[in-house]
Design a protein around this motif. Structure first.
Motif, PDB file in Angstrom:
ATOM      1  N   LEU A   1     -25.617 -10.564  19.728  1.00  0.00           N
ATOM      2  CA  LEU A   1     -24.956 -11.026  20.957  1.00  0.00           C
ATOM      3  C   LEU A   1     -25.557 -10.376  22.197  1.00  0.00           C
ATOM      4  N   ALA A   2     -25.848  -9.094  22.111  1.00  0.00           N
ATOM      5  CA  ALA A   2     -26.421  -8.398  23.264  1.00  0.00           C
ATOM      6  C   ALA A   2     -27.879  -8.774  23.498  1.00  0.00           C
ATOM      7  N   ALA A   3     -28.606  -9.013  22.412  1.00  0.00           N
ATOM      8  CA  ALA A   3     -30.050  -9.234  22.522  1.00  0.00           C
ATOM      9  C   ALA A   3     -30.428 -10.689  22.724  1.00  0.00           C
ATOM     10  N   MET A   4     -29.526 -11.639  22.456  1.00  0.00           N
ATOM     11  CA  MET A   4     -29.892 -13.063  22.541  1.00  0.00           C
ATOM     12  C   MET A   4     -30.472 -13.392  23.907  1.00  0.00           C
ATOM     13  N   LYS A   5     -31.403 -14.344  23.900  1.00  0.00           N
ATOM     14  CA  LYS A   5     -32.010 -14.809  25.142  1.00  0.00           C
ATOM     15  C   LYS A   5     -31.313 -16.092  25.577  1.00  0.00           C
ATOM     16  N   ILE A   6     -30.992 -16.156  26.862  1.00  0.00           N
ATOM     17  CA  ILE A   6     -30.311 -17.323  27.438  1.00  0.00           C
ATOM     18  C   ILE A   6     -31.186 -17.865  28.560  1.00  0.00           C
ATOM     19  N   ARG A   7     -31.558 -19.136  28.447  1.00  0.00           N
ATOM     20  CA  ARG A   7     -32.415 -19.778  29.453  1.00  0.00           C
ATOM     21  C   ARG A   7     -31.739 -21.043  29.979  1.00  0.00           C
ATOM     22  N   MET A   8     -31.820 -21.231  31.287  1.00  0.00           N
ATOM     23  CA  MET A   8     -31.391 -22.482  31.905  1.00  0.00           C
ATOM     24  C   MET A   8     -32.638 -23.214  32.384  1.00  0.00           C
ATOM     25  N   VAL A   9     -32.786 -24.465  31.944  1.00  0.00           N
ATOM     26  CA  VAL A   9     -33.963 -25.267  32.288  1.00  0.00           C
ATOM     27  C   VAL A   9     -33.515 -26.664  32.696  1.00  0.00           C
ATOM     28  N   ASP A  10     -34.403 -27.389  33.391  1.00  0.00           N
ATOM     29  CA  ASP A  10     -34.110 -28.796  33.657  1.00  0.00           C
ATOM     30  C   ASP A  10     -35.021 -29.682  32.819  1.00  0.00           C
ATOM     31  N   ASP A  11     -34.869 -30.998  32.961  1.00  0.00           N
ATOM     32  CA  ASP A  11     -35.586 -31.924  32.097  1.00  0.00           C
ATOM     33  C   ASP A  11     -37.071 -32.017  32.404  1.00  0.00           C
ATOM     34  N   THR A  12     -37.530 -31.394  33.479  1.00  0.00           N
ATOM     35  CA  THR A  12     -38.967 -31.329  33.743  1.00  0.00           C
ATOM     36  C   THR A  12     -39.600 -30.127  33.055  1.00  0.00           C
ATOM     37  N   GLY A  13     -38.774 -29.292  32.442  1.00  0.00           N
ATOM     38  CA  GLY A  13     -39.261 -28.059  31.829  1.00  0.00           C
ATOM     39  C   GLY A  13     -39.212 -26.862  32.753  1.00  0.00           C
ATOM     40  N   LYS A  14     -38.767 -27.060  33.982  1.00  0.00           N
ATOM     41  CA  LYS A  14     -38.692 -25.952  34.933  1.00  0.00           C
ATOM     42  C   LYS A  14     -37.599 -24.972  34.514  1.00  0.00           C
ATOM     43  N   GLN A  15     -37.945 -23.685  34.440  1.00  0.00           N
ATOM     44  CA  GLN A  15     -36.955 -22.661  34.125  1.00  0.00           C
ATOM     45  C   GLN A  15     -36.205 -22.263  35.394  1.00  0.00           C
ATOM     46  N   LEU A  16     -34.876 -22.366  35.338  1.00  0.00           N
ATOM     47  CA  LEU A  16     -34.038 -22.044  36.479  1.00  0.00           C
ATOM     48  C   LEU A  16     -33.493 -20.624  36.426  1.00  0.00           C
ATOM     49  N   ALA A  17     -33.348 -20.083  35.207  1.00  0.00           N
ATOM     50  CA  ALA A  17     -32.818 -18.726  35.055  1.00  0.00           C
ATOM     51  C   ALA A  17     -33.067 -18.267  33.633  1.00  0.00           C
ATOM     52  N   GLU A  18     -33.109 -16.942  33.463  1.00  0.00           N
ATOM     53  CA  GLU A  18     -33.271 -16.353  32.135  1.00  0.00           C
ATOM     54  C   GLU A  18     -32.557 -15.014  32.109  1.00  0.00           C
ATOM     55  N   ALA A  19     -31.891 -14.711  31.001  1.00  0.00           N
ATOM     56  CA  ALA A  19     -31.189 -13.438  30.859  1.00  0.00           C
ATOM     57  C   ALA A  19     -31.009 -13.147  29.377  1.00  0.00           C
ATOM     58  N   THR A  20     -30.413 -12.002  29.090  1.00  0.00           N
ATOM     59  CA  THR A  20     -29.995 -11.679  27.723  1.00  0.00           C
ATOM     60  C   THR A  20     -28.481 -11.537  27.698  1.00  0.00           C
ATOM     61  N   GLY A  21     -27.936 -11.414  26.501  1.00  0.00           N
ATOM     62  CA  GLY A  21     -26.497 -11.241  26.381  1.00  0.00           C
ATOM     63  C   GLY A  21     -25.976  -9.997  27.065  1.00  0.00           C
TER      64      GLY A  21
ATOM     65  N   VAL B   1     -18.499 -16.795  14.459  1.00  0.00           N
ATOM     66  CA  VAL B   1     -18.661 -15.355  14.655  1.00  0.00           C
ATOM     67  C   VAL B   1     -18.705 -14.660  13.296  1.00  0.00           C
ATOM     68  N   GLU B   2     -19.578 -13.674  13.178  1.00  0.00           N
ATOM     69  CA  GLU B   2     -19.637 -12.809  11.998  1.00  0.00           C
ATOM     70  C   GLU B   2     -19.235 -11.403  12.442  1.00  0.00           C
ATOM     71  N   ALA B   3     -18.274 -10.825  11.760  1.00  0.00           N
ATOM     72  CA  ALA B   3     -17.782  -9.487  12.127  1.00  0.00           C
ATOM     73  C   ALA B   3     -18.668  -8.422  11.518  1.00  0.00           C
ATOM     74  N   THR B   4     -19.903  -8.351  12.029  1.00  0.00           N
ATOM     75  CA  THR B   4     -20.884  -7.399  11.513  1.00  0.00           C
ATOM     76  C   THR B   4     -21.597  -6.716  12.667  1.00  0.00           C
ATOM     77  N   GLU B   5     -22.167  -5.552  12.368  1.00  0.00           N
ATOM     78  CA  GLU B   5     -22.969  -4.862  13.382  1.00  0.00           C
ATOM     79  C   GLU B   5     -24.171  -5.704  13.784  1.00  0.00           C
ATOM     80  N   ALA B   6     -24.737  -6.449  12.826  1.00  0.00           N
ATOM     81  CA  ALA B   6     -25.899  -7.277  13.131  1.00  0.00           C
ATOM     82  C   ALA B   6     -25.546  -8.378  14.124  1.00  0.00           C
ATOM     83  N   PHE B   7     -24.381  -8.998  13.952  1.00  0.00           N
ATOM     84  CA  PHE B   7     -23.975 -10.053  14.882  1.00  0.00           C
ATOM     85  C   PHE B   7     -23.704  -9.466  16.262  1.00  0.00           C
ATOM     86  N   ALA B   8     -23.069  -8.292  16.312  1.00  0.00           N
ATOM     87  CA  ALA B   8     -22.826  -7.643  17.598  1.00  0.00           C
ATOM     88  C   ALA B   8     -24.134  -7.351  18.314  1.00  0.00           C
ATOM     89  N   ALA B   9     -25.121  -6.868  17.567  1.00  0.00           N
ATOM     90  CA  ALA B   9     -26.427  -6.587  18.167  1.00  0.00           C
ATOM     91  C   ALA B   9     -27.091  -7.872  18.660  1.00  0.00           C
TER      92      ALA B   9
END
Length: 289
Positions: free
Chosen positions: A196-216, A186-194
């Motif tokens: 965290l909210a903007a990061m993209k989170i994807r759940m996929v399986d080994d066939t490449g199928k996307q199961l879910a997608e969201a942001t922080g 963790v970095e205690a900076t405004e940039a790191f906080a931003a």
């Protein structure tokens, strides 16, 4: 076991002034949890405070097999899940040592009575001063890492049983297992906080199928808000976070059934944090294989 459960109920009821389910009901749930048997609900009218009282007794009974508490999980961190469970706020549970599996784990399914999976994220507490954090940057200063995490909850109750906020809280917010990736400092900076909210989170399986997608921002609009909510909720119950505690921040994906994914490798990817993309993976295998 019955004596231990009864003692835990007395202590829990004293600490939160709640009406616990009786020892027989809690003992029955603990037995069902251990045998992966779909359980009976504790019934209507169970408040979240009542559920916390039951949770304390259940966690105490499970700790003999699953180890000491290592932190907390926060559930109902989106409006959709709060509406589903009819609670206008998050709820908390306890993570036990042996619930946590290493990145790349082979997970035998079914691992619970009603096994599901979700994309999640952990944070690791650096210092107990987090309990007095006055700002988001104060929170970050007192966290050492964010950690990729696939949670493997167990909704536990048999089909048709009541699963509202109180009953979800009672069963430790469905905590069962989780797969833990490598720490991201963790970095205690405004940039790191931003980030965290903007990061993209994807759940996929080994066939490449996307199961879910969201942001922080999928959890209470920002992961830091989850930590701040937990600090205040614990304070209201006379408890505090301590150095080394981990916190599961909630679901960044729908709760997906695990049984149809047997034979697949599931990966959750995190993009947008310093240091480049990170991920955590598990292989779901049929029990006995």
């Amino acid at each position: 076991m019955r004596i231990a459960i009864a003692a835990a109920i007395v202590m829990a009821a004293t600490s939160v002034h709640a009406a616990c389910p009786d020892a027989a009901a809690i003992g029955r749930f603990v037995a069902d949890y251990k045998s992966l048997t779909p359980a009976r609900s504790f019934g209507p009218g169970l408040s979240v405070a009542d559920g916390l009282c039951a949770q304390d007794a259940i966690v105490a009974a499970l700790s003999a097999d699953l180890g000491a508490p290592v932190g907390y999980k926060v559930g109902l961190t989106s409006k959709a899940t709060q509406d589903r469970f009819k609670v206008p706020h998050p709820v908390r549970g306890v993570l036990l040592e042996k619930m946590l599996l290493a990145d790349g784990a082979r997970v035998a399914v079914p691992y619970g009575a009603i096994p599901v999976m979700e994309a999640d994220l952990l944070v690791r507490v650096r210092d107990g001063a987090i309990n007095d954090a006055a700002s988001d940057l104060d929170v970050l200063r007192n966290l050492s890492a964010v950690v990729p995490f696939i949670e493997l909850p167990d909704l536990a109750y048999a089909p048709g049983e009541l699963l509202d906020g109180g009953n979800l809280t009672a069963i430790n917010v469905a905590a069962r297992l989780g797969v833990v990736g490598a720490d991201i400092p963790v970095e205690a900076t405004e940039a790191f906080a931003a980030a965290l909210a903007a990061m993209k989170i994807r759940m996929v399986d080994d066939t490449g199928k996307q199961l879910a997608e969201a942001t922080g921002a999928a959890v209470l609009d920002h992961p830091i808000n989850v930590v701040r909510w937990l600090v205040q909720d614990l304070k209201a119950n006379g408890r505090r976070l301590k150095a080394g505690d981990i916190i599961s921040l909630g679901s960044f994906s729908p709760l997906l059934p695990a049984v149809p994914a047997i034979g697949r490798t599931i990966t959750v990817e995190y993009t947008g944090l310093p240091g480049g993309p990170r991920s955590v993976s598990m292989a779901l295998v049929a029990k006995g294989n």
